[in-house]
Design a protein around this motif. Structure first.
Motif, PDB file in Angstrom:
ATOM      1  N   GLU A   1       0.699  -1.157   0.053  1.00  0.00           N
ATOM      2  CA  GLU A   1       0.145  -0.109   0.034  1.00  0.00           C
ATOM      3  C   GLU A   1       0.938   1.436   0.022  1.00  0.00           C
ATOM      4  O   GLU A   1       2.096   0.865   0.242  1.00  0.00           O
ATOM      5  N   ASN A   2       0.432   2.492  -0.367  1.00  0.00           N
ATOM      6  CA  ASN A   2       1.038   3.584  -0.378  1.00  0.00           C
ATOM      7  C   ASN A   2       1.605   4.043   1.006  1.00  0.00           C
ATOM      8  O   ASN A   2       0.916   3.984   2.040  1.00  0.00           O
ATOM      9  N   THR A   3       2.788   4.310   1.101  1.00  0.00           N
ATOM     10  CA  THR A   3       3.550   4.276   2.379  1.00  0.00           C
ATOM     11  C   THR A   3       4.512   5.497   2.377  1.00  0.00           C
ATOM     12  O   THR A   3       5.206   5.721   1.356  1.00  0.00           O
ATOM     13  N   ASP A   4       4.480   6.489   3.174  1.00  0.00           N
ATOM     14  CA  ASP A   4       5.517   7.595   3.500  1.00  0.00           C
ATOM     15  C   ASP A   4       6.562   7.123   4.095  1.00  0.00           C
ATOM     16  O   ASP A   4       6.672   5.954   4.777  1.00  0.00           O
ATOM     17  N   TYR A   5       7.625   8.074   4.211  1.00  0.00           N
ATOM     18  CA  TYR A   5       8.876   7.626   4.674  1.00  0.00           C
ATOM     19  C   TYR A   5       8.780   7.192   6.367  1.00  0.00           C
ATOM     20  O   TYR A   5       9.550   6.351   6.936  1.00  0.00           O
ATOM     21  N   SER A   6       8.099   8.302   7.132  1.00  0.00           N
ATOM     22  CA  SER A   6       7.914   7.924   8.464  1.00  0.00           C
ATOM     23  C   SER A   6       7.179   6.542   8.595  1.00  0.00           C
ATOM     24  O   SER A   6       7.609   5.725   9.805  1.00  0.00           O
ATOM     25  N   GLN A   7       6.202   6.510   8.208  1.00  0.00           N
ATOM     26  CA  GLN A   7       5.530   4.925   7.987  1.00  0.00           C
ATOM     27  C   GLN A   7       6.404   3.924   7.852  1.00  0.00           C
ATOM     28  O   GLN A   7       6.369   2.939   8.552  1.00  0.00           O
ATOM     29  N   ALA A   8       7.373   3.807   6.536  1.00  0.00           N
ATOM     30  CA  ALA A   8       8.216   3.101   6.410  1.00  0.00           C
ATOM     31  C   ALA A   8       9.346   2.535   7.448  1.00  0.00           C
ATOM     32  O   ALA A   8       9.364   1.523   8.113  1.00  0.00           O
ATOM     33  N   GLU A   9       9.730   3.898   8.150  1.00  0.00           N
ATOM     34  CA  GLU A   9      10.838   3.584   9.378  1.00  0.00           C
ATOM     35  C   GLU A   9      10.020   3.025  10.528  1.00  0.00           C
ATOM     36  O   GLU A   9      10.779   1.951  11.077  1.00  0.00           O
ATOM     37  N   LYS A  10       8.875   3.402  10.792  1.00  0.00           N
ATOM     38  CA  LYS A  10       8.306   2.842  11.968  1.00  0.00           C
ATOM     39  C   LYS A  10       7.976   1.271  11.636  1.00  0.00           C
ATOM     40  O   LYS A  10       8.061   0.405  12.538  1.00  0.00           O
TER      41      LYS A  10
ATOM     42  N   LEU B   1      14.241  16.661   5.429  1.00  0.00           N
ATOM     43  CA  LEU B   1      13.070  16.791   4.660  1.00  0.00           C
ATOM     44  C   LEU B   1      12.489  15.886   3.604  1.00  0.00           C
ATOM     45  O   LEU B   1      11.427  15.250   3.346  1.00  0.00           O
ATOM     46  N   SER B   2      13.712  15.041   3.132  1.00  0.00           N
ATOM     47  CA  SER B   2      13.719  14.089   2.156  1.00  0.00           C
ATOM     48  C   SER B   2      14.446  12.800   2.342  1.00  0.00           C
ATOM     49  O   SER B   2      15.057  12.554   3.273  1.00  0.00           O
ATOM     50  N   ALA B   3      14.178  11.672   1.565  1.00  0.00           N
ATOM     51  CA  ALA B   3      14.945  10.427   1.658  1.00  0.00           C
ATOM     52  C   ALA B   3      14.978   9.785   0.220  1.00  0.00           C
ATOM     53  O   ALA B   3      14.200  10.207  -0.882  1.00  0.00           O
ATOM     54  N   TRP B   4      15.940   8.874   0.122  1.00  0.00           N
ATOM     55  CA  TRP B   4      16.185   8.190  -1.341  1.00  0.00           C
ATOM     56  C   TRP B   4      15.000   7.004  -1.304  1.00  0.00           C
ATOM     57  O   TRP B   4      14.721   6.480  -0.483  1.00  0.00           O
TER      58      TRP B   4
ATOM     59  N   TYR C   1       7.107  13.065   3.261  1.00  0.00           N
ATOM     60  CA  TYR C   1       5.637  12.886   3.395  1.00  0.00           C
ATOM     61  C   TYR C   1       4.774  12.504   2.246  1.00  0.00           C
ATOM     62  O   TYR C   1       3.615  12.157   2.166  1.00  0.00           O
ATOM     63  N   ASP C   2       5.667  11.897   0.808  1.00  0.00           N
ATOM     64  CA  ASP C   2       4.981  11.555  -0.231  1.00  0.00           C
ATOM     65  C   ASP C   2       4.858   9.927  -0.105  1.00  0.00           C
ATOM     66  O   ASP C   2       5.935   9.344  -0.052  1.00  0.00           O
ATOM     67  N   SER C   3       3.597   9.709  -0.195  1.00  0.00           N
ATOM     68  CA  SER C   3       3.447   8.474  -0.099  1.00  0.00           C
ATOM     69  C   SER C   3       3.123   7.488  -1.527  1.00  0.00           C
ATOM     70  O   SER C   3       2.942   6.277  -1.699  1.00  0.00           O
ATOM     71  N   ALA C   4       2.692   8.296  -2.550  1.00  0.00           N
ATOM     72  CA  ALA C   4       2.245   7.483  -3.824  1.00  0.00           C
ATOM     73  C   ALA C   4       3.008   6.468  -4.429  1.00  0.00           C
ATOM     74  O   ALA C   4       4.168   6.991  -4.822  1.00  0.00           O
TER      75      ALA C   4
END
Length: 934
Positions: free
Chosen positions: A840-849, A901-904, A919-922
């Motif tokens: 599912e669409n996931t932003d970076y903070s959700q991925a780290e968690k 602010l960003s991640a690879w 914050y981009d999850s798309a």
């Protein structure tokens, strides 16, 4: 970033096209129409455009797969499924109708579920135009057409911050062998319709395109120039600017309907839609179970065979499908057993196997001998032992490509020169038509417009000429009606005049009759006073003179009677009585006559008579009636005089109009104008001059026609093709140059037939190649290479033969990944273990968690590095270029952080790393990684 919406695109990739197709050279088409957008403005005609295009492509011999209202996942599957079915040498058309955008230098086709929060999000949730052209180019088709008729205005321009351009796609540099056509140039808006009254179900571009693709024997370049002119002309009719743009890197010739008939192709449905609702996937044309089964065998995976059994539970190939599935299950069990028994040996053999795989990749790159093949090798082995050789070979190919591009530009310049000459000739014809139209306008007569319409029945100004001519016809009819009414009025007035004259004559006749009946001096005096010049004047004077004489005689007799009065007293009394009786009779006679002269006669004879008062009253009444009648007669005479004056003025006006018509005719000085004058004034004062001037113009027109025929012949000689000679001979079948034109036509026809014979040889080679592919054996491929060592498919033969020899190694490489029961994926080559996060669409903070809290197989998971993710990239494997065992539909996977602010993340669609806002999850997914647990 700039977002461009509102333009229809036709993408045509052509590597080699011929007038006739062999029986094995397939024509394939993919058609997509998106109307029902969920979060941006909906469209109305995209599906209609797709339906119309699918029908015309079917008529042109294409096997068409058609879709309506695709979301992102289905669009990716549709393109991939279609591209996987394209073979080398196929002719392909792709049509897309819907929204399109331009971001930076990239164009994107929007699915119906597009998310437009940012430009980056649009890039990740839409299909790139460059990705489409590259994907099709990999299959090496001989002809591919993709038509994208996009929306008319930017659907994202009012969503907060500006996203992209309002309209217009930027120029594109298509790969070799491709042609890209936009339905409007940069900065222009493509029209959906011409006006509110435009009832056409298709857009302006699509209706012009499908109308011209039906013409047989027309090359794609010529057809597109006609489409450009037609769209531009339609747009100008509503004061709009729209002209399709063309970017051409094609080779050879392509015809929708060529000199020979094309058989309709058949095409199996994409497996991604088997068993699904067909609301968004419509397969057009002749689908059969056998074609489907061949496609399943080509796919070769469990999903393909399961899809066949679901679609054809009682089909002809059910037993074969079940056997294949059983073999797959046995291989999986055997593979796992061997892996458990040989884990220790695998580590020792791995390095040697990797070296062999690199060697095979290098050999494959050499056999492919293309920039993309060497790029593929260098991307997988940037520090490999053959990297220097690959770079040198790649540099040489780039230089050769540049040289071919230069030659193509020179050829394009030559074609442009020919096109310019043709445009100049067309402009000259248009200028002559313009002059004829202006001449008709200056003359402004029915015959002038008839002359224009007879010379240009389908000219640019036909509608205007017909409208003005209709108006002039109506005006002429109105003038004729007014003339008839005026003539009728004059006739009525003449009739009234004759009646008045007759009435006056009758009254004079009656007055004369009364004077005669009364026969008195006063009666004749009354007649002479009223009609001093009357018809009976002489008679009246003679009668009066006679009465005067008689009166004098009576007076003499009266004097004599007076002498005898005394003697005759008795007689007098008797006479008085007799006189009274006579007076009574005179009165009765006056009343019966009832005329002025009758009453005057009574009053003159009996001025003191007993009926004097009555006689005077009756006379006064008659005098008044006579005066009124005379007044009316005088007024009628005045009216008749006025009518005579008006008639003289009308005659003078007619003469003046004829003079003006002649002056206008001389100023215009055209055949139609002189004809118009002679029709209106066949016996006019200037008829002889008009006939003389007309004869002179006829001679000049004949000279001009001869000049135009000469120019048409020069143009035909300069273009020197079958269609232009056919056109010339149809216009001048017995002209001065018809024999020469027929001779040149026969020469070109002979060349065309020689080309068809050459194509027959190409077809035989094609059939030999198809036979080798169907057998798929080393001996079959060697047989082709023995016959055609330098043939079109020689490189493919060598690659296919080598592929058969290294199947075992490839199978072993694919099984470097193993999956445990709890979902842990083990990579034998790198020694790492992987676990896939939620699909599912996931932003970076959700991925780290998720990675930190993941407890699968004891936990200990972390975010992967870009280098680790790059090792998972396998171009051409599954939909997103990585192993199917990861079971995720996203094309982007998060990696290490870039800044606060960003991640690879790694883009598996193109095989490159990139950064995105946290914050981009798309379309973003998360994988956990750790070292292999002992």
């Amino acid at each position: 970033m700039r977002l461009v919406i509102g333009i229809g695109i036709v993408l045509i990739s052509i590597s080699l096209c011929f007038p006739a197709l062999s029986t094995e050279q397939r024509r394939l088409a993919l058609v997509i129409g998106n109307d029902d957008y969920q979060k941006v403005s909906k469209l109305k005609k995209a599906v209609n455009d797709a339906d119309a295009m699918a029908g015309e492509l079917k008529a042109a011999g294409f096997a068409v797969v058609q879709y309506h209202n695709l979301d992102y996942q289905d669009m990716v599957k549709a393109v991939e499924s279609f591209a996987n079915r394209v073979n080398g040498g196929d002719q392909v058309v792709v049509f897309f109708a819907g929204h399109g955008v331009q971001i930076k230098t990239g164009g994107y086709l929007l699915p119906v579920d597009i998310e437009a929060g940012s430009e980056r999000q649009v890039e990740k949730t839409s299909y790139g135009l460059a990705d489409l052209t590259d994907r099709l180019s990999e299959a090496k088709p001989s002809f591919t057409l993709v038509v994208v008729d996009a929306c008319r205005d930017n659907p994202l321009k009012s969503r907060g911050r500006s996203i992209g351009n309002t309209r217009g796609l930027s120029a594109i540099e298509p790969p070799k062998g491709q042609m890209v056509v936009y339905s409007a140039s940069k900065g222009q808006q493509a029209l959906d319709r011409l006006s509110e009254e435009d009832e056409s179900p298709n857009s302006v571009f699509t209706r012009a395109f499908i109308a011209r693709m039906k013409k047989p024997g027309v090359r794609i370049e010529e057809m597109m120039r006609e489409v450009q002119d037609a769209v531009e002309k339609l747009a100008q009719s509503v004061d709009h600017e729209q002209r399709p743009a063309i970017y051409n890197e094609s080779r050879g010739n392509f015809y929708f309907f060529g000199p020979t008939t094309v058989n309709v192709q058949t095409f199996p449905p994409p497996l991604s839609h088997v068993g699904k609702s067909q609301s968004n996937a419509l397969v057009v044309h002749d689908d059969t179970e056998t074609y489907f089964w061949n496609d399943v065998k080509a796919g070769g995976s469990r999903e393909y065979f399961d899809a066949y059994l679901k679609k054809y539970p009682n089909g002809k190939y059910v037993d074969l499908a079940r056997i294949e599935l059983k073999k797959m299950a046995d291989r999986e069990k055997t593979g796992k057993g061997r892996e458990n028994d040989s884990n220790k040996q695998t580590a020792k053999q791995l390095e040697a196997r990797i070296a062999r795989i690199e060697l095979e990749s290098w050999e494959q790159a050499k056999s492919g001998n293309s920039i993309s093949a060497y790029d593929d090798y260098l991307s997988r082995y940037p520090e490999g032992q053959f990297a220097a050789l690959a770079q040198a070979a790649r540099k040489k190919l780039v230089q050769e490509a540049a040289e071919r591009e230069r030659q193509a530009r020179e050829e394009a310049a030559s074609q442009e020169m020919q096109a310019r000459k043709k445009r100049e000739a067309e402009a000259r014809v248009a200028r002559i038509e313009q002059e004829s139209w202006e001449q008709a306008q200056s003359v402004n007569s029915i015959s002038a417009y008839d002359d224009y319409l007879s010379r240009y029945p389908v000219g640019r100004f036909v509608a205007l000429a017909q409208g003005v001519r209709k108006k002039l016809v109506q005006e002429a009819a109105e003038l004729e009606r007014q003339a008839r009414e005026e003539a009728a009025s004059q006739e009525m007035q003449a009739r009234k005049k004759r009646e008045a004259e007759a009435r006056v004559a009758r009254i004079e006749q009656e007055s004369w009759g009364q004077a005669q009946s009364v026969n008195s001096i006063s009666a004749y005096d009354d007649y002479l006073s009223r009609y001093p010049e009357g018809r009976f004047g002489a008679l009246a004077q003679a009668a009066r003179q006679k009465l005067v004489q008689e009166s004098a005689e009576r007076e003499r007799q009266a004097r004599e009677e007076a002498v005898r009065q005394e003697e005759q007293a008795r007689k007098r009394r008797e006479a008085e009585a007799r006189a009274a009786r006579i007076e009574q009779e005179s009165w009765e006679q006056a009343k019966s006559g009832n005329s002025i002269s009758a009453y005057d006669d009574y009053l003159s004879r009996y001025p003191d008579g007993q009926f004097v008062a009555l006689a005077q009253g009756a006379r006064q009444k008659l005098v008044q009636e006579a005066a009124e009648l005379e007044r009316q007669v005088r007024e009628e005479a005045v009216r008749q005089e006025e009518q005579v004056r008006k008639r003289r003025e009308a005659e003078a006006r007619a003469a003046r109009i004829e003079q003006e018509s002649w002056e206008q005719t001389k100023s215009v000085n055209s055949i139609s104008v002189y004809d118009d004058y002679l029709i209106r004034y066949p016996d006019g004062r200037f008829a002889a001059l008009a006939q003389e001037a007309r004869q002179k113009l006829v001679q000049e027109a004949e000279a001009l026609a001869a000049k135009i025929e000469q120019e048409s012949w020069e143009l035909a000689k300069s273009e020197n093709n079958l269609s232009v000679y056919e056109n010339f001979l149809s216009r001048y079948p017995k002209g001065r140059f018809s024999v020469k034109a027929q001779g040149n036509y026969q020469i070109l026809l002979k060349q065309k037939r020689e080309e068809e014979a050459r194509m027959m040889a190409v077809q035989v080679e094609q059939e030999t190649w198809e036979l080798a592919k169907s057998e798929n054996s080393v001996s079959a491929y060697d047989n082709y290479l023995n016959k055609y060592p330098d043939g079109r498919f020689a490189d493919l033969c060598r690659v296919a033969s080598q592929k058969i020899l290294r199947d075992d190694l490839v199978y072993a490489a694919k099984n470097l990944f193993a999956v445990t029961a709890d979902g842990v994926i083990s990579d034998a080559q790198s020694g790492l273990e992987w676990v896939a996060g939620p699909d599912e669409n996931t932003d970076y903070s959700q991925a780290e968690k998720w990675v930190v809290t993941c407890g699968v197989a004891g936990g200990g998971w972390r975010m992967p590095t870009m280098l680790e993710l790059k090792e998972l990239y396998a171009k051409g494997v599954d939909t997103h270029n990585f192993q199917q065992i990861f079971k995720t539909s996203g094309a982007f996977v998060w990696g290490e952080p870039k800044d606060w602010l960003s991640a690879w993340n790694f883009n598996f669609r193109i095989g490159k790393e990139q950064w995105d806002t946290r914050y981009d999850s798309a379309n973003n997914r998360v994988f956990g990684v750790r070292a292999r647990q002992r």
